[in-house]
Design an enzyme around this catalytic site. Sequence first.
Site, PDB file in Angstrom:
ATOM      1  N   MET A 138       0.958  -1.251   0.016  1.00  0.00           N
ATOM      2  CA  MET A 138      -0.039   0.059   0.029  1.00  0.00           C
ATOM      3  C   MET A 138       0.966   1.278   0.034  1.00  0.00           C
ATOM      4  SD  MET A 138      -3.262  -0.849   2.654  1.00  0.00           S
ATOM      5  CE  MET A 138      -2.067  -1.541   3.692  1.00  0.00           C
ATOM      6  N   CYS A 152      -2.825  -2.115  -9.421  1.00  0.00           N
ATOM      7  CA  CYS A 152      -3.229  -0.669  -8.552  1.00  0.00           C
ATOM      8  C   CYS A 152      -3.133   0.318  -9.643  1.00  0.00           C
ATOM      9  CB  CYS A 152      -2.575  -0.699  -7.121  1.00  0.00           C
ATOM     10  SG  CYS A 152      -1.763   1.063  -6.826  1.00  0.00           S
ATOM     11  N   ASN A 182      -6.883 -11.923  -2.593  1.00  0.00           N
ATOM     12  CA  ASN A 182      -6.598 -10.635  -1.968  1.00  0.00           C
ATOM     13  C   ASN A 182      -7.990  -9.981  -2.173  1.00  0.00           C
ATOM     14  OD1 ASN A 182      -5.436  -7.382  -3.091  1.00  0.00           O
ATOM     15  ND2 ASN A 182      -5.421  -7.964  -0.823  1.00  0.00           N
ATOM     16  N   GLY A 183      -8.405  -8.978  -1.206  1.00  0.00           N
ATOM     17  CA  GLY A 183      -9.589  -8.088  -1.412  1.00  0.00           C
ATOM     18  C   GLY A 183     -10.622  -8.335  -0.540  1.00  0.00           C
ATOM     19  N   ARG A 242      -6.191  -3.093   3.613  1.00  0.00           N
ATOM     20  CA  ARG A 242      -6.588  -2.078   4.383  1.00  0.00           C
ATOM     21  C   ARG A 242      -7.140  -2.749   5.908  1.00  0.00           C
ATOM     22  NH1 ARG A 242     -11.061  -0.879   0.241  1.00  0.00           N
ATOM     23  NH2 ARG A 242     -10.901  -3.107  -0.142  1.00  0.00           N
TER      24      ARG A 242
HETATM   25  C1  LIG Z   1      -3.925   3.231   0.479  1.00  0.00           C
HETATM   26  C2  LIG Z   1      -3.561   2.108  -0.457  1.00  0.00           C
HETATM   27  C3  LIG Z   1      -2.112   1.952  -1.390  1.00  0.00           C
HETATM   28  C4  LIG Z   1      -2.197   0.809  -2.223  1.00  0.00           C
HETATM   29  N1  LIG Z   1      -0.897   0.875  -2.925  1.00  0.00           N
HETATM   30  C5  LIG Z   1      -0.830  -0.296  -3.804  1.00  0.00           C
HETATM   31  C6  LIG Z   1       0.531  -0.305  -4.311  1.00  0.00           C
HETATM   32  O1  LIG Z   1       1.638   0.443  -4.127  1.00  0.00           O
HETATM   33  N2  LIG Z   1       0.571  -1.386  -5.015  1.00  0.00           N
HETATM   34  C7  LIG Z   1      -0.399  -2.435  -5.200  1.00  0.00           C
HETATM   35  O2  LIG Z   1      -0.207  -3.172  -6.071  1.00  0.00           O
HETATM   36  N3  LIG Z   1      -1.407  -2.141  -4.729  1.00  0.00           N
HETATM   37  C8  LIG Z   1      -1.645  -1.110  -3.829  1.00  0.00           C
HETATM   38  N4  LIG Z   1      -2.885  -1.105  -3.323  1.00  0.00           N
HETATM   39  C9  LIG Z   1      -3.927  -2.176  -3.248  1.00  0.00           C
HETATM   40  C10 LIG Z   1      -3.887  -3.281  -2.079  1.00  0.00           C
HETATM   41  O3  LIG Z   1      -2.532  -3.858  -2.294  1.00  0.00           O
HETATM   42  C11 LIG Z   1      -4.798  -4.246  -2.193  1.00  0.00           C
HETATM   43  O4  LIG Z   1      -4.939  -4.904  -3.483  1.00  0.00           O
HETATM   44  C12 LIG Z   1      -6.427  -3.769  -2.076  1.00  0.00           C
HETATM   45  O5  LIG Z   1      -6.255  -2.576  -1.262  1.00  0.00           O
HETATM   46  C13 LIG Z   1      -7.177  -4.811  -1.769  1.00  0.00           C
HETATM   47  O6  LIG Z   1      -7.195  -5.548  -0.581  1.00  0.00           O
HETATM   48  P1  LIG Z   1      -7.877  -4.987   0.853  1.00  0.00           P
HETATM   49  O7  LIG Z   1      -9.076  -5.224   0.577  1.00  0.00           O
HETATM   50  O8  LIG Z   1      -7.208  -6.118   1.964  1.00  0.00           O
HETATM   51  O9  LIG Z   1      -7.172  -3.835   1.413  1.00  0.00           O
HETATM   52  C14 LIG Z   1      -3.078   0.024  -2.363  1.00  0.00           C
HETATM   53  C15 LIG Z   1      -4.262  -0.031  -1.435  1.00  0.00           C
HETATM   54  C16 LIG Z   1      -4.652   1.072  -0.740  1.00  0.00           C
HETATM   55  C17 LIG Z   1      -5.862   1.091   0.201  1.00  0.00           C
END
Ligand SMILES: Cc1cc2nc3c(=O)[nH]c(=O)nc-3n(C[C@H](O)[C@H](O)[C@H](O)COP(=O)(O)O)c2cc1C
Length: 342
Positions: free
Chosen positions: A17, A100, A203-204, A228
């Site tokens: 993230m 992302c 993931n997700g 998150r």
């Molecule tokens: C603040 C934030 C920053 C993120 N930055 C990246 C990143 O740098 N690279 C990436 O592949 N995904 C990034 N993501 C996506 C997360 O790795 C993840 O795939 C997404 O949040 C879904 O997972 P979760 O529901 O557990 O949060 C980011 C997500 C958030 C919320």
Amino acid sequence: MRIGHIQLANRLFAAPMAGVTDRPFRQLCKRLGAGYAVSEMVTSRKDLWTSLKTSRRADHEGEAAPIAVQIAGTDAAMMGEAAAYNVDRGAQIIDINMGCPAKKVCNKWAGSALMKDEALALEIIEAVVAACAPRNVPVTLKMRTGWCASEKNAVRLARAAESAGIAMVAVHGRTREQGYGGDAEYDTVAAVKRAVSIPVVANGDIDSPQKARTVFAATGADAIMIGRAAQGRPWIFREIAHFLDTGEEAEPPRVADVKAWLIEHLGDHYRLHGEFTGVRSARKHIGWTLRGLPGGEAFRAEMNAIDSCEAQIEAVAAWFDALAESAPTMPTAPGAPTAATH
Ligand SMILES: Cc1cc2nc3c(=O)[nH]c(=O)nc-3n(C[C@H](O)[C@H](O)[C@H](O)COP(=O)(O)O)c2cc1C
């Protein structure tokens, strides 16, 4: 669970993230039960490698192995160079960001946008694998289920990636078009798992031990990745591990332990970011930790006016000491934020 030749401690991963999973936070997650944590994305743009932001992102001082660095970009040759550069600086695993939206770093949509251009995505994968293979560094891929509901190409891309030498694929159960809206779905993750023989990570929206168990069962995934829900609650990894091992929920952590973890995290955070930036960027971690706790909102407002490390630590310590007097264990598990904050 292995990535290439690298053995991991367990199947619970911290998601990359940007702005969150810097080295101090990754270390904390690993200490509290994550078997693996990937860096925030590092741009493939050479002119930015020496910038303060990128060099902080590429700082792995003292981090528990394996060191995994995510790179983002849209040019295959540059991505290959970025991989080699990061390996030379300590990366033991390189992760390609196709999960992302990463516009800022490349002046073009990178990350999940690459899922729309499979030929370019493969060119990038091949260039990164070519740079890493001679150095014995596995390359992994993080992606979404596809571009949009009618173009869910995760299975095709995962198969092609496996043939091109990718060692593991992580799939966020949303399309790029969905952003963070709606619910993550796991059928596509399960289809990817059936289609390839490399490890697959789901993931997700995994935000509780129960959800973790459901997602493992629904996908057959080799590991799960949590983003998150770990913000302000990095002990979720050990809660999940406990639940998966015993079928029972772990006791909530003691307030005194959360205070100690947070204060240790803040110290590391200031050391990496310096006082000016560190105090400011630490506010979000403190805020996430207080989320849902009695009096947390009022303290957050108060804390935003503090601009020295020492005063911030003192205020946090006093707040947690007061909380501990009324509740020795964390009162309620604060919920995960519902939307991305970047
Ligand atoms: C603040 C934030 C920053 C993120 N930055 C990246 C990143 O740098 N690279 C990436 O592949 N995904 C990034 N993501 C996506 C997360 O790795 C993840 O795939 C997404 O949040 C879904 O997972 P979760 O529901 O557990 O949060 C980011 C997500 C958030 C919320």
